[in-house]
Design a protein around this motif. Structure first.
Motif, mmCIF file in Angstrom:
data_model
loop_
_atom_site.group_PDB
_atom_site.id
_atom_site.type_symbol
_atom_site.label_atom_id
_atom_site.label_comp_id
_atom_site.label_asym_id
_atom_site.label_seq_id
_atom_site.Cartn_x
_atom_site.Cartn_y
_atom_site.Cartn_z
ATOM 1 N N ALA A 50 123.891 75.713 22.035
ATOM 2 C CA ALA A 50 122.905 76.257 22.958
ATOM 3 C C ALA A 50 122.742 77.741 22.632
ATOM 4 C CB ALA A 50 123.352 76.051 24.401
ATOM 5 N N SER A 51 121.909 78.434 23.386
ATOM 6 C CA SER A 51 121.597 79.823 23.045
ATOM 7 C C SER A 51 122.834 80.724 23.031
ATOM 8 C CB SER A 51 120.560 80.375 24.019
ATOM 9 O OG SER A 51 121.046 80.297 25.351
ATOM 10 N N ASP A 52 123.728 80.539 24.001
ATOM 11 C CA ASP A 52 124.894 81.419 24.060
ATOM 12 C C ASP A 52 126.201 80.668 24.316
ATOM 13 O OD1 ASP A 52 124.402 80.648 26.630
ATOM 14 O OD2 ASP A 52 124.496 82.651 27.511
ATOM 15 N N HIS A 53 126.190 79.343 24.125
ATOM 16 C CA HIS A 53 127.393 78.543 24.348
ATOM 17 C C HIS A 53 127.243 77.216 23.614
ATOM 18 C CE1 HIS A 53 124.549 77.193 27.465
ATOM 19 N NE2 HIS A 53 125.115 76.017 27.331
ATOM 20 N N TYR A 54 128.311 76.422 23.611
ATOM 21 C CA TYR A 54 128.237 75.048 23.137
ATOM 22 C C TYR A 54 127.966 74.133 24.326
ATOM 23 C CZ TYR A 54 130.453 76.514 18.732
ATOM 24 O OH TYR A 54 130.745 77.118 17.539
ATOM 25 N N ASP A 55 127.133 73.122 24.133
ATOM 26 C CA ASP A 55 126.948 72.054 25.113
ATOM 27 C C ASP A 55 127.747 70.849 24.656
ATOM 28 O OD1 ASP A 55 125.352 72.945 27.216
ATOM 29 O OD2 ASP A 55 123.515 72.717 26.046
ATOM 30 N N VAL A 56 128.739 70.446 25.428
ATOM 31 C CA VAL A 56 129.543 69.274 25.099
ATOM 32 C C VAL A 56 128.979 68.095 25.870
ATOM 33 C CG1 VAL A 56 131.842 68.258 25.074
ATOM 34 C CG2 VAL A 56 131.564 70.721 24.708
ATOM 35 N N GLN A 57 128.354 67.169 25.149
ATOM 36 C CA GLN A 57 127.740 66.011 25.809
ATOM 37 C C GLN A 57 128.780 64.955 26.166
ATOM 38 O OE1 GLN A 57 126.302 67.213 22.852
ATOM 39 N NE2 GLN A 57 124.562 68.217 23.812
ATOM 40 N N ARG A 113 130.448 80.910 19.289
ATOM 41 C CA ARG A 113 130.141 80.766 20.703
ATOM 42 C C ARG A 113 131.428 80.959 21.486
ATOM 43 N NH1 ARG A 113 125.857 80.859 18.611
ATOM 44 N NH2 ARG A 113 124.011 79.528 18.987
ATOM 45 N N SER A 114 131.421 81.852 22.457
ATOM 46 C CA SER A 114 132.657 82.184 23.185
ATOM 47 C C SER A 114 132.981 81.192 24.290
ATOM 48 C CB SER A 114 132.563 83.589 23.777
ATOM 49 O OG SER A 114 131.498 83.668 24.718
ATOM 50 N N THR A 115 132.011 80.361 24.681
ATOM 51 C CA THR A 115 132.244 79.402 25.752
ATOM 52 C C THR A 115 131.620 78.051 25.415
ATOM 53 O OG1 THR A 115 130.241 80.057 26.954
ATOM 54 C CG2 THR A 115 132.295 81.184 27.549
ATOM 55 N N ALA A 116 132.116 77.035 26.085
ATOM 56 C CA ALA A 116 131.552 75.684 26.006
ATOM 57 C C ALA A 116 131.276 75.216 27.425
ATOM 58 C CB ALA A 116 132.511 74.733 25.313
ATOM 59 N N ARG A 117 130.155 74.507 27.612
ATOM 60 C CA ARG A 117 129.830 73.941 28.919
ATOM 61 C C ARG A 117 129.892 72.430 28.829
ATOM 62 N NH1 ARG A 117 124.841 77.800 31.110
ATOM 63 N NH2 ARG A 117 125.988 79.770 30.847
ATOM 64 N N VAL A 118 130.481 71.827 29.846
ATOM 65 C CA VAL A 118 130.721 70.390 29.834
ATOM 66 C C VAL A 118 130.828 69.906 31.275
ATOM 67 C CG1 VAL A 118 133.220 70.765 29.668
ATOM 68 C CG2 VAL A 118 132.250 68.563 28.941
ATOM 69 N N ALA A 119 130.380 68.692 31.521
ATOM 70 C CA ALA A 119 130.557 68.073 32.837
ATOM 71 C C ALA A 119 131.905 67.368 32.852
ATOM 72 C CB ALA A 119 129.439 67.083 33.127
ATOM 73 N N LEU A 120 132.756 67.751 33.784
ATOM 74 C CA LEU A 120 134.112 67.219 33.862
ATOM 75 C C LEU A 120 134.340 66.488 35.176
ATOM 76 C CD1 LEU A 120 136.430 70.107 32.605
ATOM 77 C CD2 LEU A 120 135.622 68.129 31.309
ATOM 78 N N GLY A 121 135.167 65.448 35.119
ATOM 79 C CA GLY A 121 135.642 64.797 36.322
ATOM 80 C C GLY A 121 136.699 65.638 36.999
ATOM 81 N N GLU A 178 132.338 75.836 32.602
ATOM 82 C CA GLU A 178 132.342 76.643 31.385
ATOM 83 C C GLU A 178 133.780 76.952 31.003
ATOM 84 O OE1 GLU A 178 129.096 79.648 30.258
ATOM 85 O OE2 GLU A 178 130.683 80.886 31.145
ATOM 86 N N ILE A 179 134.124 76.731 29.741
ATOM 87 C CA ILE A 179 135.497 76.895 29.262
ATOM 88 C C ILE A 179 135.504 77.876 28.093
ATOM 89 C CG2 ILE A 179 137.561 75.714 28.410
ATOM 90 C CD1 ILE A 179 136.455 73.114 29.469
ATOM 91 N N SER A 180 136.490 78.718 28.022
ATOM 92 C CA SER A 180 136.669 79.624 26.896
ATOM 93 C C SER A 180 136.964 78.828 25.632
ATOM 94 C CB SER A 180 137.818 80.593 27.183
ATOM 95 O OG SER A 180 138.303 81.176 25.990
#
Length: 384
Positions: free
Chosen positions: A212-219, A243-251, A137-139
């Motif tokens: 998403a409900s409370d964040h961005y989903d970065v595909q 949205r105050s945060t973004a969620r993303v799968a990172l290497g 999760e990133i600001s």
């Protein structure tokens, strides 16, 4: 029990087994599942186990290319493995996976990967832990404040699927990534037709994200240059007031770890994924290796599900290219079963494999050379 290609007429029964395994889907998700299943059936990539003519288990083979040290390797991504509760523990799942591996070989895949709900059944057919998928999760305010030159961006449409696939591949190749896989353009096009997913394209990069409900989903977010990557992250950050945060799968070596000035990334979830070699010589030939490294070592591979491929080999690595050549003897070399071979391929040191009982033989000097050849921190960012 009979294991064969799933019939399109049995999709409702297969969906029922899926619902009894993972929970029911919404109406819209059920239709999406059926559409994916039909495409898989058409390409002989979906198998079912039948008892008394009724579907009691099924599995899907996804068509992927997986990147290893910057080179694309044909990979069968196994998904949707389900067994009806009343048939669990009867051997149905194991028999189904045996046939899945045979079909994957017939389709020309040299590797197979999956996300396990539990590891034991997959270890029993030769899969082993290879890496992780880490969601962070990133600001978004931190992303908004990233500096850099303006980069031309445009909204992407369904006609851009092939260009997006090329952009993703170019980044994985140049970064010498190990683990990420690519979706076929037809699957990318389906996401581009989804109005809920926002996709922006640059000359050398792409970002796709949704609310998403409370964040961005970065595909997806990838770029070959620092300026483009910063511009794509700023697009996500531009909605920081929403949205105050973004969620993303990172290497583990994603550039954004080094871009942000403060510690504004939090790990939310980590998932293990597993790997199996289907055709070891072809998998070695397709994989990338470090340039300038010279290796010549004896290996013995023992795979109960690939008797023809088991035996003594000479492993050579030269100028970034690997080869497994049949030999009459591999005396004094390293011996690996399918689990050990998968773990080594994904970068696990031989000392760890030997201490866990997945490797035998060899010596410290040989270990060091082989470890240097397969060195990798394998990861995935997509889920299937």
């Amino acid at each position: 029990m009979e294991i064969r290609d799933l019939s399109p007429d049995d999709l409702d029964d297969a969906l029922d087994v899926r619902s009894r395994s993972f929970g029911p889907l919404s109406s819209g998700d059920s239709e999406q599942w059926k559409a994916l299943a039909r495409r898989s059936i058409d390409e002989k990539r979906m198998l079912g186990a039948y008892v008394g003519g009724t579907v009691v288990a099924s599995a899907r083979i996804n068509h992927f290319g997986q990147w290893w040290a910057g080179r694309r390797v044909p990979m069968a991504g196994i998904g949707g493995v389900v067994v009806a509760p009343e048939h669990r523990g009867s051997g149905v799942g194991s028999a189904l996976m045996h046939r899945v591996l045979e079909r994957s070989r017939e389709l020309g895949f040299v590797l197979s990967a999956l996300y396990p709900a539990t590891t034991a059944p997959y270890r029993s057919v030769g899969y082993e832990i290879a890496g992780t998928r880490r969601v962070v999760e990133i600001s978004t305010d931190a992303l908004r404040r990233l500096t850099g030159p303006d980069v031309p961006l445009r909204r992407a449409g369904a006609d851009d699927a092939a260009e997006i696939a090329r952009a993703i591949a170019a980044t994985s190749a140049s970064a010498r990534d190990s683990g990420p896989f690519d979706w076929e353009p037809v699957e990318i096009a389906r996401d581009l037709e989804d109005d809920e997913i926002l996709t922006y394209l640059a000359d050398d990069g792409v970002v796709s994200y949704s609310f998403a409900s409370d964040h961005y989903d970065v595909q997806t977010i990838t770029a070959s240059s620092a300026s483009t990557l910063r511009a794509l992250w700023r697009i996500v950050g531009s909605g920081s007031s929403v949205r105050s945060t973004a969620r993303v799968a990172l290497g583990p070596h994603d550039p954004v770890w080094w871009m942000l000035p403060d510690n504004e990334i939090t790990t939310r979830e980590t998932q293990w994924w597993m790997l199996r070699l289907i055709d070891a010589p072809a998998a070695i030939a397709a994989r990338g290796f470090p340039p300038g490294l010279e290796v010549d070592a004896a290996l013995t591979l023992s795979d109960p599900l690939d008797v023809a491929g088991s035996g003594a080999y000479s492993l050579t690595v030269s100028d970034g290219v690997g080869e497994l050549r049949r030999t009459s003897s591999a005396a004094g070399g390293v011996t690996l079963g399918p689990r050990g071979a998968a773990a080594l391929y994904s970068g696990t040191p031989l000392a760890s494999l030997r201490r866990s009982g997945l490797a035998e033989g060899g010596d410290a000097d040989t270990d060091a050379r082989i470890d240097a050849a397969f060195a990798a921190t394998a990861f995935m960012t997509d889920y299937f």
